[in-house]
Design a protein around this motif. Sequence first.
Motif, PDB file in Angstrom:
ATOM      1  N   GLU A   1       0.850  -1.196   0.000  1.00  0.00           N
ATOM      2  CA  GLU A   1       0.000   0.000   0.000  1.00  0.00           C
ATOM      3  C   GLU A   1       0.886   1.247   0.000  1.00  0.00           C
ATOM      4  O   GLU A   1       1.686   1.440   0.918  1.00  0.00           O
ATOM      5  CB  GLU A   1      -0.838  -0.060   1.282  1.00  0.00           C
ATOM      6  CG  GLU A   1      -1.936   0.922   1.411  1.00  0.00           C
ATOM      7  CD  GLU A   1      -2.670   0.712   2.741  1.00  0.00           C
ATOM      8  OE1 GLU A   1      -3.640  -0.076   2.764  1.00  0.00           O
ATOM      9  OE2 GLU A   1      -2.270   1.314   3.748  1.00  0.00           O
ATOM     10  N   TRP A   2       0.739   2.091  -1.034  1.00  0.00           N
ATOM     11  CA  TRP A   2       1.566   3.301  -1.126  1.00  0.00           C
ATOM     12  C   TRP A   2       0.855   4.495  -0.509  1.00  0.00           C
ATOM     13  O   TRP A   2      -0.323   4.744  -0.785  1.00  0.00           O
ATOM     14  CB  TRP A   2       1.889   3.616  -2.588  1.00  0.00           C
ATOM     15  CG  TRP A   2       2.816   2.629  -3.226  1.00  0.00           C
ATOM     16  CD1 TRP A   2       2.495   1.697  -4.175  1.00  0.00           C
ATOM     17  CD2 TRP A   2       4.217   2.461  -2.959  1.00  0.00           C
ATOM     18  NE1 TRP A   2       3.612   0.957  -4.507  1.00  0.00           N
ATOM     19  CE2 TRP A   2       4.673   1.410  -3.779  1.00  0.00           C
ATOM     20  CE3 TRP A   2       5.125   3.090  -2.108  1.00  0.00           C
ATOM     21  CZ2 TRP A   2       6.008   0.971  -3.781  1.00  0.00           C
ATOM     22  CZ3 TRP A   2       6.451   2.657  -2.097  1.00  0.00           C
ATOM     23  CH2 TRP A   2       6.871   1.615  -2.925  1.00  0.00           C
ATOM     24  N   HIS A   3       1.598   5.242   0.302  1.00  0.00           N
ATOM     25  CA  HIS A   3       1.090   6.476   0.913  1.00  0.00           C
ATOM     26  C   HIS A   3       1.950   7.627   0.415  1.00  0.00           C
ATOM     27  O   HIS A   3       3.176   7.599   0.582  1.00  0.00           O
ATOM     28  CB  HIS A   3       1.201   6.416   2.438  1.00  0.00           C
ATOM     29  CG  HIS A   3       0.296   5.420   3.100  1.00  0.00           C
ATOM     30  ND1 HIS A   3      -0.489   5.736   4.175  1.00  0.00           N
ATOM     31  CD2 HIS A   3       0.064   4.101   2.828  1.00  0.00           C
ATOM     32  CE1 HIS A   3      -1.184   4.667   4.560  1.00  0.00           C
ATOM     33  NE2 HIS A   3      -0.858   3.653   3.758  1.00  0.00           N
TER      34      HIS A   3
ATOM     35  N   LYS B   1       1.283  16.762 -11.005  1.00  0.00           N
ATOM     36  CA  LYS B   1       1.684  15.402 -10.642  1.00  0.00           C
ATOM     37  C   LYS B   1       0.551  14.610  -9.998  1.00  0.00           C
ATOM     38  O   LYS B   1       0.760  13.486  -9.552  1.00  0.00           O
ATOM     39  CB  LYS B   1       2.862  15.444  -9.656  1.00  0.00           C
ATOM     40  CG  LYS B   1       4.115  16.133 -10.170  1.00  0.00           C
ATOM     41  CD  LYS B   1       4.901  15.206 -11.080  1.00  0.00           C
ATOM     42  CE  LYS B   1       6.104  15.889 -11.716  1.00  0.00           C
ATOM     43  NZ  LYS B   1       7.087  16.317 -10.742  1.00  0.00           N
ATOM     44  N   THR B   2      -0.637  15.190  -9.943  1.00  0.00           N
ATOM     45  CA  THR B   2      -1.712  14.521  -9.207  1.00  0.00           C
ATOM     46  C   THR B   2      -2.153  13.217  -9.868  1.00  0.00           C
ATOM     47  O   THR B   2      -2.549  12.285  -9.189  1.00  0.00           O
ATOM     48  CB  THR B   2      -2.939  15.439  -9.062  1.00  0.00           C
ATOM     49  OG1 THR B   2      -3.278  15.949 -10.351  1.00  0.00           O
ATOM     50  CG2 THR B   2      -2.668  16.584  -8.096  1.00  0.00           C
ATOM     51  N   ARG B   3      -2.092  13.156 -11.219  1.00  0.00           N
ATOM     52  CA  ARG B   3      -2.614  11.977 -11.898  1.00  0.00           C
ATOM     53  C   ARG B   3      -1.874  10.706 -11.482  1.00  0.00           C
ATOM     54  O   ARG B   3      -2.486   9.675 -11.186  1.00  0.00           O
ATOM     55  CB  ARG B   3      -2.573  12.145 -13.423  1.00  0.00           C
ATOM     56  CG  ARG B   3      -3.274  11.005 -14.163  1.00  0.00           C
ATOM     57  CD  ARG B   3      -3.345  11.232 -15.657  1.00  0.00           C
ATOM     58  NE  ARG B   3      -4.125  12.392 -16.027  1.00  0.00           N
ATOM     59  CZ  ARG B   3      -5.459  12.406 -16.127  1.00  0.00           C
ATOM     60  NH1 ARG B   3      -6.159  11.309 -15.892  1.00  0.00           N
ATOM     61  NH2 ARG B   3      -6.094  13.507 -16.464  1.00  0.00           N
ATOM     62  N   GLN B   4      -0.520  10.797 -11.456  1.00  0.00           N
ATOM     63  CA  GLN B   4       0.249   9.607 -11.069  1.00  0.00           C
ATOM     64  C   GLN B   4      -0.124   9.162  -9.652  1.00  0.00           C
ATOM     65  O   GLN B   4      -0.283   7.971  -9.379  1.00  0.00           O
ATOM     66  CB  GLN B   4       1.756   9.904 -11.131  1.00  0.00           C
ATOM     67  CG  GLN B   4       2.319   9.921 -12.536  1.00  0.00           C
ATOM     68  CD  GLN B   4       3.137  11.194 -12.762  1.00  0.00           C
ATOM     69  OE1 GLN B   4       2.597  12.299 -12.754  1.00  0.00           O
ATOM     70  NE2 GLN B   4       4.436  11.028 -12.946  1.00  0.00           N
ATOM     71  N   VAL B   5      -0.231  10.131  -8.759  1.00  0.00           N
ATOM     72  CA  VAL B   5      -0.565   9.793  -7.366  1.00  0.00           C
ATOM     73  C   VAL B   5      -1.966   9.182  -7.279  1.00  0.00           C
ATOM     74  O   VAL B   5      -2.182   8.191  -6.579  1.00  0.00           O
ATOM     75  CB  VAL B   5      -0.433  11.050  -6.473  1.00  0.00           C
ATOM     76  CG1 VAL B   5      -0.942  10.779  -5.067  1.00  0.00           C
ATOM     77  CG2 VAL B   5       1.030  11.503  -6.421  1.00  0.00           C
TER      78      VAL B   5
ATOM     79  N   ALA C   1      -2.686   4.609  -2.281  1.00  0.00           N
ATOM     80  CA  ALA C   1      -3.898   4.296  -1.524  1.00  0.00           C
ATOM     81  C   ALA C   1      -4.263   5.457  -0.609  1.00  0.00           C
ATOM     82  O   ALA C   1      -5.421   5.622  -0.234  1.00  0.00           O
ATOM     83  CB  ALA C   1      -3.685   3.033  -0.694  1.00  0.00           C
ATOM     84  N   TRP C   2      -3.226   6.249  -0.259  1.00  0.00           N
ATOM     85  CA  TRP C   2      -3.395   7.366   0.674  1.00  0.00           C
ATOM     86  C   TRP C   2      -2.584   8.576   0.210  1.00  0.00           C
ATOM     87  O   TRP C   2      -1.485   8.416  -0.330  1.00  0.00           O
ATOM     88  CB  TRP C   2      -2.840   7.014   2.061  1.00  0.00           C
ATOM     89  CG  TRP C   2      -3.648   6.068   2.890  1.00  0.00           C
ATOM     90  CD1 TRP C   2      -3.816   4.732   2.681  1.00  0.00           C
ATOM     91  CD2 TRP C   2      -4.338   6.389   4.104  1.00  0.00           C
ATOM     92  NE1 TRP C   2      -4.588   4.203   3.693  1.00  0.00           N
ATOM     93  CE2 TRP C   2      -4.913   5.198   4.585  1.00  0.00           C
ATOM     94  CE3 TRP C   2      -4.520   7.567   4.844  1.00  0.00           C
ATOM     95  CZ2 TRP C   2      -5.671   5.143   5.758  1.00  0.00           C
ATOM     96  CZ3 TRP C   2      -5.268   7.514   6.005  1.00  0.00           C
ATOM     97  CH2 TRP C   2      -5.840   6.305   6.456  1.00  0.00           C
ATOM     98  N   VAL C   3      -3.109   9.766   0.504  1.00  0.00           N
ATOM     99  CA  VAL C   3      -2.328  11.010   0.426  1.00  0.00           C
ATOM    100  C   VAL C   3      -2.462  11.698   1.787  1.00  0.00           C
ATOM    101  O   VAL C   3      -3.579  11.951   2.240  1.00  0.00           O
ATOM    102  CB  VAL C   3      -2.854  11.939  -0.693  1.00  0.00           C
ATOM    103  CG1 VAL C   3      -2.181  13.305  -0.618  1.00  0.00           C
ATOM    104  CG2 VAL C   3      -2.638  11.307  -2.062  1.00  0.00           C
TER     105      VAL C   3
ATOM    106  N   CYS D   1      -5.606  12.705   4.069  1.00  0.00           N
ATOM    107  CA  CYS D   1      -5.521  13.479   5.299  1.00  0.00           C
ATOM    108  C   CYS D   1      -5.169  14.913   4.930  1.00  0.00           C
ATOM    109  O   CYS D   1      -4.480  15.158   3.942  1.00  0.00           O
ATOM    110  CB  CYS D   1      -4.427  12.944   6.228  1.00  0.00           C
ATOM    111  SG  CYS D   1      -4.767  11.314   6.903  1.00  0.00           S
ATOM    112  N   ILE D   2      -5.648  15.839   5.721  1.00  0.00           N
ATOM    113  CA  ILE D   2      -5.319  17.248   5.517  1.00  0.00           C
ATOM    114  C   ILE D   2      -4.097  17.582   6.364  1.00  0.00           C
ATOM    115  O   ILE D   2      -4.056  17.269   7.562  1.00  0.00           O
ATOM    116  CB  ILE D   2      -6.525  18.130   5.868  1.00  0.00           C
ATOM    117  CG1 ILE D   2      -7.593  17.924   4.783  1.00  0.00           C
ATOM    118  CG2 ILE D   2      -6.129  19.597   5.982  1.00  0.00           C
ATOM    119  CD1 ILE D   2      -8.891  18.610   5.059  1.00  0.00           C
TER     120      ILE D   2
END
Length: 225
Positions: A62-64, A73-77, A82-84, A110-111
């Motif tokens: 699971e990538w955070h 760069k948002t598309r790749q993320v 699974a998380w930002v 998460c903010i």
Amino acid sequence: MAQAAQAAGRPAESVGLLAVGKTFPAEPIRELYGHGQRAFGENYVQELTTKAQQLADLGDLEWHFIGPLQSNKTRQVAQIAAWVHTLDRLRIAERLAAQRPDTLPPLNVCIQVNVSGEASKSGVTPEEAPALAHAVAALPRLRLRGLMCIPEPTGDDERLRAQFATLATLQRRLQDQGLALDTLSMGMSADLDLAIREGATIVRVGTALFGSRTPGAVQPAPQSP
Ligand SMILES: *Cc1c(COP(=O)(O)O)cnc(C)c1O
């Protein structure tokens, strides 16, 4: 982690470990995976993309994403993570929501809150957080899980504790406003025990797992604004 949880009167399972492998190659991540670790954090989109490809055979890894996120760069993320943990602008949240593939579960977010008030720090102010939280919670394809902070670099435990407590207090306020939040992402190698005492549910640990980072080991690609 277990000792800190016990000292705080919390069950050890209430705190999750995020292994932060930034600047390290894929092999030590694979090794830690072999010991049962599943959640891994990266700060740079280029490194995230490369390692996700190299470790694609580990299906339940699971990538955070825990670094500053630029809109280009948002598309790749949105496709990999699974998380930002580091959301601090509605525009970025809207892009992630629009770009999250329908084939994947909602992106957990998460903010990031600037609890130290340092001018150089990313994150919204505690005063700005509620408006952003409610706006993000209303977006499709995202699941707002909670708050994240990076306190000021100081050896002063009382200052650290107060900054972690600021995040925990803010979280309770948002919960009182009806947001179903269950995650406080705070605490790193040097201060995870303090963070756990103040309520951390995810600690982000690099150095204590992988060793100290050698500058220049894996250089992140420069990120344009
Ligand atoms: C690098 C980093 C960590 C891990 O820090 P260590 O002190 O090596 O444990 C945690 N969170 C963020 C946001 C980081 O950039």
